[in-house]
Design an enzyme around this catalytic site. Structure first.
Site, PDB file in Angstrom:
ATOM      1  CG  HIS A 119      -2.185  -0.854   0.883  1.00 22.45           C
ATOM      2  ND1 HIS A 119      -2.356  -2.113   1.394  1.00 22.45           N
ATOM      3  CD2 HIS A 119      -3.242  -0.626   0.062  1.00 22.45           C
ATOM      4  CE1 HIS A 119      -3.481  -2.616   0.926  1.00 22.45           C
ATOM      5  NE2 HIS A 119      -4.031  -1.745   0.109  1.00 22.45           N
ATOM      6  NE  ARG A 163      -6.460   0.748  -2.347  1.00 26.14           N
ATOM      7  CZ  ARG A 163      -5.904   0.833  -3.563  1.00 26.14           C
ATOM      8  NH1 ARG A 163      -5.770   2.015  -4.152  1.00 26.14           N
ATOM      9  NH2 ARG A 163      -5.484  -0.254  -4.179  1.00 26.14           N
ATOM     10  NE  ARG A 203     -11.446  -1.158  -0.696  1.00 26.29           N
ATOM     11  CZ  ARG A 203     -10.185  -1.467  -0.912  1.00 26.29           C
ATOM     12  NH1 ARG A 203      -9.874  -2.396  -1.805  1.00 26.29           N
ATOM     13  NH2 ARG A 203      -9.217  -0.834  -0.279  1.00 26.29           N
ATOM     14  CD  GLU A 232      -9.882  -7.666  -2.005  1.00 26.14           C
ATOM     15  OE1 GLU A 232      -8.874  -7.055  -2.395  1.00 26.14           O
ATOM     16  OE2 GLU A 232     -10.657  -7.195  -1.158  1.00 26.14           O
ATOM     17  CG  ASN A 289      -3.289  -4.397  -5.763  1.00 29.33           C
ATOM     18  OD1 ASN A 289      -2.821  -4.534  -6.891  1.00 29.33           O
ATOM     19  ND2 ASN A 289      -3.842  -3.275  -5.361  1.00 29.33           N
ATOM     20  CG  ASP A 290      -5.568  -7.949  -1.039  1.00 27.10           C
ATOM     21  OD1 ASP A 290      -4.542  -8.206  -0.391  1.00 27.10           O
ATOM     22  OD2 ASP A 290      -6.247  -6.931  -0.858  1.00 27.10           O
ATOM     23  NE  ARG A 331      -1.377  -5.459  -1.255  1.00 31.67           N
ATOM     24  CZ  ARG A 331      -2.569  -4.918  -1.441  1.00 31.67           C
ATOM     25  NH1 ARG A 331      -3.663  -5.610  -1.232  1.00 31.67           N
ATOM     26  NH2 ARG A 331      -2.687  -3.680  -1.859  1.00 31.67           N
ATOM     27  CB  CYS A 379     -10.235  -1.429  -8.690  1.00 31.99           C
ATOM     28  SG  CYS A 379     -10.630  -2.595  -7.381  1.00 31.99           S
TER      29      CYS A 379
HETATM   30  C1  PEP Z   1      -6.623  -5.042  -4.532  1.00 33.94           C
HETATM   31  O1  PEP Z   1      -6.456  -5.848  -3.615  1.00 33.94           O
HETATM   32  O2  PEP Z   1      -6.287  -5.278  -5.710  1.00 33.94           O
HETATM   33  C2  PEP Z   1      -7.232  -3.725  -4.283  1.00 33.94           C
HETATM   34  C3  PEP Z   1      -7.558  -2.928  -5.252  1.00 33.94           C
HETATM   35  O3  PEP Z   1      -7.408  -3.351  -2.990  1.00 33.94           O
HETATM   36  P1  PEP Z   1      -6.251  -2.918  -1.977  1.00 33.94           P
HETATM   37  O4  PEP Z   1      -5.004  -2.685  -2.794  1.00 33.94           O
HETATM   38  O5  PEP Z   1      -6.709  -1.675  -1.287  1.00 33.94           O
HETATM   39  O6  PEP Z   1      -6.145  -4.078  -1.067  1.00 33.94           O
HETATM   40 MG    MG Z   2      -7.447  -5.614  -1.746  1.00 31.32          MG
END
Ligand code: PEP
Ligand code: MG
Length: 591
Positions: free
Chosen positions: A196, A303, A339, A438, A461-462, A472, A509
């Protein structure tokens, strides 16, 4: 004064852009705040052992860093060997133990005192060599101190000049508070591309290198450094030649950016006439402005958890309502996907943490937390439903892993609507309901999930973290983090296919959506809408304008049969890479 030699280090490209400036090492800030305690005689041995183990840990950390340095950078390994030797140095090690025992004081205080003495001795020597050694002592004592006191938080408020921040780590909350007029870029020892901290840096458009293990060890405050956040290359004490290269690169980067930005307001319409929505991800309400200025067709991911970080207590319904309303009104008539709270995991909130978790990423995060704390969830849902009357809003629930969570979330939404009705407040009755895809179990159940929702939003990402089993934020496994892994492509395809069957929207996203090289693949697999960090919007729109989606469909389906991420990447690069190099070389072209 003798010129220090140029040193080149490599980390992970966290946020694109290149910047030169003076370094500011922040780790020392927290370490300076050390308290003095009296230690009872019977506890002295334990205190000395605590110091020994902090030194031992520091040694292990340094050894690990040294082992990981590629052979072409052996020179920097020798500097770190000096640091290992210093850890055993009588002046530092023995003397600290001596002070703990004789004066019955805690290890932190004893170490701080020894370091102050050593520094004074070295400072009075005029030779550069000894000045450098004084800085080395500071580095190693910081490392021991960090191990003694645990992680320290960074106080960014003290910084009063334009610098490049160098820190062991920056939390997402700290990063989101960076003041752009003071901080040109940053470098951290920890983190990786999808952490993040990197995501926020990209949104704030600050060049950043993360996962550079030895950063705080090698860089000193006031060193001149070049941070290339596009490639992950860092140069300490650059030579004239490196500075010249930097100037050329900056010019090239700016030209490419200008080329893309000039076209960012053109619609994202493919060669075969498919019009797509390209949207922005935001963390803070203020970021809507950059989404609009980069030509975003809406906010595809708000977010909201960032409004909960860096404060002492939960925000009130009114505070949340005002913020959401601001975002929605600025975006009108474009859509905004809000979200719900995705705290914990790597976005821990002190006042909201329930217990110490060994595996926060697999713990009480996002919807799990909200279902356990319905009051917190309801406050947010009330604010969203009230704000939604001011524009076009959809709701997105993070980290769904089973149908029960969807059902529970929907039931709470119904209760919220009833309470708003009872309170006689204005609220929107027809907010679209979507879930983040995710967690692998949700992807496997996509056919069933699709019956309960209005849209899917793939959070790569997740999804990559959970399906490839890669933390990550962990640099050690960053090399395994492959968005083009055939398993990930198959999952994206599964979600798109099931969404298409049930006639619901399939959005993405995750950060993967912001890489223009992946755009043909994602659209080819059937993703209908992409949302990304705002500065990536112009490049993705440009890519869409250069491709034929029906051809991309056939191409993407072939990828599903491939064996490795490298093979996939090569095929994608061969097919679409040249489109991107045209942006770089078309600097003379005017629109
Ligand atoms: C993701 O997990 O791809 C996502 C968009 O959410 P975050 O990065 O806030 O976990
Ligand atoms: Mg996520």
């Amino acid at each position: 004064m003798k010129n220090r030699e140029e040193i080149i280090l490599r980390g992970v490209a966290g946020s694109p852009g290149i910047v030169i400036g003076k370094a500011y090492l922040v780790d020392r800030e927290g370490v300076d705040v050390v308290e003095k305690f009296h230690i009872e005689k019977q506890h002295l041995e334990a205190e000395i052992n605590r110091f020994r183990s902090a030194v031992g840990k520091a040694k292990d950390e340094l050894r690990k860093i040294i082992d990981d340095i590629p052979s072409e950078y052996r020179e920097q390994a020798s500097i770190l060997e000096t640091h290992v030797a210093l850890l055993e140095d009588k002046m530092l090690y023995d003397k600290t133990i001596d002070y703990i025992g004789k004066e019955q004081i805690n290890a932190e205080w004893a170490l701080k005192r020894v370091v102050a003495e050593v520094k004074t001795i070295f400072h009075n020597m005029t030779d550069d060599y000894f000045r450098e050694r004084s800085a080395d002592i500071a580095h190693v004592s910081d490392r021991i101190m960090r191990n003694l006191v645990g992680a320290t938080s960074v106080n960014l408020g003290k910084i009063d000049r334009r610098v490049i921040l160098v820190a062991h780590s920056l939390s997402p909350a700290e990063t989101s508070q960076i003041q752009l007029e003071k901080i040109k870029g940053f470098v951290t020892n920890t983190g990786s591309e999808a952490s993040h901290t990197s995501i926020i840096a990209r949104t704030l458009e600050i060049p950043a290198i993360v996962g550079l293990f030895e950063a705080t060890e090698m860089i000193k405050t006031d060193d001149v450094i070049i941070v290339d956040g596009t490639t992950g290359k860092l140069i300490i004490n650059p030579t004239e030649q490196s500075i010249q290269d930097f100037n050329e690169k900056t010019a090239g980067y700016e030209r490419q950016k200008a080329f893309l930005n000039r076209r960012s307001h053109l619609p994202a319409e493919s060669l075969d006439g498919v019009k797509l929505n390209v949207m922005g991800n935001i963390e803070l309400a203020e970021e809507v402005v950059s989404t609009l200025s980069y030509g975003g067709d809406g906010v595809g991911l708000y977010r909201t958890e960032f409004q909960y970080l860096s404060r002492k207590d939960f925000p009130t319904e009114e505070e949340l309502y005002e913020r959401y309303k601001d975002v929605i009104e600025v975006m009108i008539p474009r859509p905004v996907i809000i979200r719900t709270l995705d705290i914990n995991g790597d976005k821990a909130v002190a006042y909201a943490s329930i217990s110490d978790e060994n595996n926060p990423a697999l713990g009480l995060r996002a919807i799990r937390y909200c279902l356990k704390k319905p009051d917190v969830f309801k406050t947010q849902l009330r604010a969203i439903h009230r704000a939604a009357v001011h524009g076009q809003v959809s709701l997105l629930i993070p980290m769904i892993s089973c149908v029960e969570e969807v059902v529970a979330a929907k039931r709470i939404i119904e209760e919220v609507k009833e309470s708003l009705e009872a309170d006689g407040l204005q609220y929107s009755k027809k907010i679209k309901f979507g879930i983040m895809m995710e967690v692998p179990s949700a992807v496997i159940m996509a056919d069933i999930m699709a019956e309960f929702v209005d849209f899917f939003s793939i959070g790569t990402n997740d999804l990559i973290q959970y399906s490839l089993a890669i933390d990550r934020g962990n640099r050690e496994v960053a090399h395994l983090y492959h968005p083009m892994h055939p398993a990930i492509l198959r999952m994206v395809r599964r979600v798109a296919e099931q969404g298409e069957k049930k006639g619901i929207g399939v959005y993405m996203c995750g950060e993967m959506a912001g890489n223009p090289l992946y755009t043909p693949v994602l659209l080819g697999l059937g993703v209908n809408r992409l949302s990304m960090n705002p500065q990536a919007i112009p490049a993705v729109k440009s890519m869409i304008r250069s491709i034929d989606i029906s051809k991309a469909e056939g191409f993407a389906l072939e990828l599903l049969e491939m064996k490795t991420a490298d093979d996939v990447l090569k095929k994608v690069q061969d097919a679409y890479g040249s489109i991107m190099s045209n942006w770089i070389y078309s600097e003379s072209e005017e629109s």
